[in-house]
Design an enzyme around this catalytic site. Sequence first.
Site, PDB file in Angstrom:
ATOM      1  N   ASP A 186       5.338   0.932  -6.316  1.00  0.00           N
ATOM      2  CA  ASP A 186       5.153  -0.176  -5.376  1.00  0.00           C
ATOM      3  C   ASP A 186       5.362  -1.506  -6.091  1.00  0.00           C
ATOM      4  O   ASP A 186       5.191  -1.619  -7.311  1.00  0.00           O
ATOM      5  CB  ASP A 186       3.766  -0.127  -4.733  1.00  0.00           C
ATOM      6  CG  ASP A 186       2.640  -0.226  -5.752  1.00  0.00           C
ATOM      7  OD1 ASP A 186       2.626   0.593  -6.698  1.00  0.00           O
ATOM      8  OD2 ASP A 186       1.774  -1.130  -5.629  1.00  0.00           O
ATOM      9  N   GLU A 215      -0.612   0.583  -6.721  1.00  0.00           N
ATOM     10  CA  GLU A 215      -1.173  -0.129  -7.877  1.00  0.00           C
ATOM     11  C   GLU A 215      -1.368  -1.609  -7.598  1.00  0.00           C
ATOM     12  O   GLU A 215      -2.371  -2.201  -7.995  1.00  0.00           O
ATOM     13  CB  GLU A 215      -0.264   0.064  -9.100  1.00  0.00           C
ATOM     14  CG  GLU A 215      -0.878  -0.359 -10.419  1.00  0.00           C
ATOM     15  CD  GLU A 215      -0.696  -1.838 -10.737  1.00  0.00           C
ATOM     16  OE1 GLU A 215      -1.413  -2.358 -11.616  1.00  0.00           O
ATOM     17  OE2 GLU A 215       0.156  -2.499 -10.091  1.00  0.00           O
TER      18      GLU A 215
END
Length: 336
Positions: free
Chosen positions: A89, A152
């Site tokens: 991400d 994250e």
Amino acid sequence: MRSGTLKAENDLQSALAQFVGIPSVVNVEACRESCRQAALWLKSLLSQLGAETSLLSPDSGINPLVLATFRGNEEQKNRPRILFYGHYDVIPAKKNGWDSDPFTLSGRDGYLYGRGVSDNKGPILAAAFAISELRRKVPLGLDIVMLIEGEEEAGSRGFEDVVRTHKDLIGRVDAILISNSYWIGEDVPCITYGLRGVIHAKIEISSEQPDLHSGVEGGALVEPMFDMVSILSKLSSGGKVFVSNFYDDVRPQTEQEQELYRLLERMTSKSANYLMAKWREPSLSIHSVETSGPGNRTVIPSSVTAALSFRIVPDQSLTQIATAVEKHLLDSFAEL
């Protein structure tokens, strides 16, 4: 991507261009499907590179994790197992500050530009291609497990639960390698063998009143924002943390360590004190202060919330620090 094992530099760059081209921006509803596609794309690539792969799905609304295992020499029993952690991400890319489309890989002056090139898509692919190339040349004396999450940048939502649920599938882990760090210079590679720990904290101060208008009630009551500012000022000067016994367990510097920092000072042209403050000393950071209400200039908010974190170092106790911080905040509030 070829299913064989010839992984030349152009293969890696081509894969990175595809990976960067998937806008896996976390916490953006319009990019939710792109995040899922990024996970599926990465799973497929790692499989082609020779790994046994699967998707680990957390709760609904949370991006899946990619689990990939590159097995070593099967004739060597009780092989060590190294886990490589990463995340696919990325955070949003504002148009200001970009000279090219952030989701189109571009090269300029010897550098590659694109959202996620360094954090963290590039390092993931570099590690995966390196593992595949090594396995082609020699039997590995260890297993390498890659665990790549998609949350994250949003605080790793669901990560702990998924790891606990699939602990047996992930298997034993002897050491963990992460790539969320940096070299000390563009031409000097380094291995980061430790990072400071972190304690996240949130402070909320509220009143019994609703949000009020400063033109009507200003000066007539105690405002939560003033209390918050006062409490935050009693936590740290910016360089020194005021919590009692905060530094008691910090290891004293040895002469050997001081000499290493003097060497790093010469290599990086940055002061040893600056480097030690970043790498070996504990710290406090205030990340945000949010208020209730619309946030315009005439509202007295009824509640104020601050987010902060403490970076801790070896021998400091997470539990002791957390308890000391809580006591410090309650004592400071009682003194208002």
